[in-house]
Scaffold this motif. Structure first.
Motif, PDB file in Angstrom:
ATOM      1  N   GLU A  17     -29.855 -11.269 125.130  1.00  0.00           N
ATOM      2  CA  GLU A  17     -29.671 -12.472 124.319  1.00  0.00           C
ATOM      3  C   GLU A  17     -28.362 -13.178 124.666  1.00  0.00           C
ATOM      4  OE1 GLU A  17     -30.216 -10.694 120.347  1.00  0.00           O
ATOM      5  OE2 GLU A  17     -32.052 -11.886 120.246  1.00  0.00           O
ATOM      6  N   GLU A  18     -28.023 -13.148 125.960  1.00  0.00           N
ATOM      7  CA  GLU A  18     -26.812 -13.796 126.445  1.00  0.00           C
ATOM      8  C   GLU A  18     -27.065 -14.393 127.829  1.00  0.00           C
ATOM      9  OE1 GLU A  18     -24.559 -14.348 124.451  1.00  0.00           O
ATOM     10  OE2 GLU A  18     -24.647 -12.750 122.941  1.00  0.00           O
ATOM     11  N   THR A  19     -26.119 -15.194 128.301  1.00  0.00           N
ATOM     12  CA  THR A  19     -26.218 -15.829 129.608  1.00  0.00           C
ATOM     13  C   THR A  19     -26.034 -14.796 130.721  1.00  0.00           C
ATOM     14  OG1 THR A  19     -25.414 -17.955 128.787  1.00  0.00           O
ATOM     15  CG2 THR A  19     -25.166 -17.530 131.151  1.00  0.00           C
ATOM     16  N   CYS A  20     -26.944 -14.809 131.702  1.00  0.00           N
ATOM     17  CA  CYS A  20     -26.879 -13.883 132.838  1.00  0.00           C
ATOM     18  C   CYS A  20     -27.050 -14.676 134.132  1.00  0.00           C
ATOM     19  CB  CYS A  20     -27.987 -12.828 132.745  1.00  0.00           C
ATOM     20  SG  CYS A  20     -27.888 -11.803 131.266  1.00  0.00           S
ATOM     21  N   GLY A  21     -26.505 -14.148 135.214  1.00  0.00           N
ATOM     22  CA  GLY A  21     -26.650 -14.851 136.481  1.00  0.00           C
ATOM     23  C   GLY A  21     -26.066 -14.080 137.647  1.00  0.00           C
ATOM     24  N   LEU A  22     -25.966 -14.780 138.779  1.00  0.00           N
ATOM     25  CA  LEU A  22     -25.437 -14.208 140.017  1.00  0.00           C
ATOM     26  C   LEU A  22     -24.245 -15.025 140.476  1.00  0.00           C
ATOM     27  CD1 LEU A  22     -28.789 -13.643 141.949  1.00  0.00           C
ATOM     28  CD2 LEU A  22     -27.454 -11.910 140.726  1.00  0.00           C
ATOM     29  N   ALA A  23     -23.245 -14.353 141.027  1.00  0.00           N
ATOM     30  CA  ALA A  23     -22.065 -15.023 141.572  1.00  0.00           C
ATOM     31  C   ALA A  23     -21.815 -14.535 142.986  1.00  0.00           C
ATOM     32  CB  ALA A  23     -20.841 -14.755 140.698  1.00  0.00           C
ATOM     33  N   LEU A  24     -21.411 -15.462 143.861  1.00  0.00           N
ATOM     34  CA  LEU A  24     -21.123 -15.149 145.258  1.00  0.00           C
ATOM     35  C   LEU A  24     -19.662 -15.440 145.557  1.00  0.00           C
ATOM     36  CD1 LEU A  24     -24.194 -16.891 146.926  1.00  0.00           C
ATOM     37  CD2 LEU A  24     -23.932 -14.446 146.534  1.00  0.00           C
ATOM     38  N   ALA A  25     -19.110 -14.718 146.528  1.00  0.00           N
ATOM     39  CA  ALA A  25     -17.734 -14.966 146.962  1.00  0.00           C
ATOM     40  C   ALA A  25     -17.710 -16.160 147.908  1.00  0.00           C
ATOM     41  CB  ALA A  25     -17.171 -13.732 147.657  1.00  0.00           C
TER      42      ALA A  25
END
Length: 263
Positions: free
Chosen positions: A97-105
């Motif tokens: 029930e929260e914001t999720c995602g992917l991050a790249l360098a």
């Protein structure tokens, strides 16, 4: 103009040698396979490493860096794999029930993390960080996670380019404290942000690795601290690890599909 084209051809040749290798490749093998003069090849490799397109393993062999992987993800991910990835993130966001995602360098113009994909929560109170937004390596869960995967020489080079400025009330602003934090992240296998990037925000991040065990991206979840604490986010680690494994499997399948297409 012909000299410029020749330089571009050589650069692409080096990138192809590293990208096509089934495991990290030595500079001597790149020189032999490409036919590029030794001094020129070493100069190109150094430039690519500084720009984070390639990285060095413990033996000094070269493998794709986060910039090259980012381009590969953009170019080679088919609609099917994008849908699979987003389905996993949607499912994770619903469960937490929260914001999720992917991050790249990213290393341009200076080292930072970039939100590559994100599923926003439906809560009226939410922290909106847009896709493509740069986040500091030393003050974010995904950034510290990336730093923890670097070899000591790589870490020294990256830290030499950073000014550890105060982003929020708990930001780590000295190298010794940051290195201690990175050792903790290495040991436990995940990273947290307790109001280090933005006051009132907490986050957790887990690494995604490619088939060679090299860092590819960070899976993150962030939310207002008024709704969940760091400890509460850590309670979701079993669910996060399932999503982590599922996303790695999608990438592995994508890579195999691309290899079969190339064959």
């Amino acid at each position: 103009m012909s000299e410029k084209v020749n330089s571009v051809d050589r650069l692409i040749n080096v990138i192809e040698r590293i990208g096509e290798a089934k495991s990290p490749i030595a500079a001597s093998d790149i020189i032999f396979e490409s036919g590029i003069p030794k001094p020129t090849c070493h100069r190109l490799l150094q430039q690519l490493e500084e720009a984070n397109y390639v990285q060095l393993d413990e033996r000094g062999h070269f493998y794709p860096g986060s910039q090259m992987l980012s381009i590969a993800l953009d170019v080679r991910l088919t609609n099917q794999h994008k849908l699979q990835r987003q389905a996993i993130l949607h499912g994770l966001s619903r469960k937490l029930e929260e914001t999720c995602g992917l991050a790249l360098a990213n290393d341009d113009p200076s080292p930072h993390m970039v939100y590559y994909d994100r599923i926003q929560t439906n809560w009226p109170l939410q922290i909106v960080i847009p896709v493509g937004f740069p986040t500091p390596l030393w003050a974010s869960a995904s950034g510290k996670l990336f730093l923890s995967t670097l070899t000591p020489p790589q870490l020294r080079r990256v830290l030499s380019k950073l000014e550890l400025s105060q982003c929020a009330k708990n930001t780590i602003v000295d190298n010794q404290s940051l290195k201690k934090e990175l050792n903790t992240i290495q040991r436990r296998g995940y990273s947290v942000d307790d109001e280090e990037f933005i006051d009132g925000m907490v986050a957790i991040a887990l690494p995604l690795y490619d088939q060679f065990g090299h860092f590819m991206a960070a899976l993150f979840c962030h939310c207002p601290k008024s709704r969940k604490s760091v400890t509460e986010l850590e309670n979701y680690l079993p669910i996060l690890r399932i999503a982590q494994q599922s996303l790695e499997a999608v990438y592995q399948d994508m890579k195999l599909s691309a290899d079969r297409k190339d064959d």
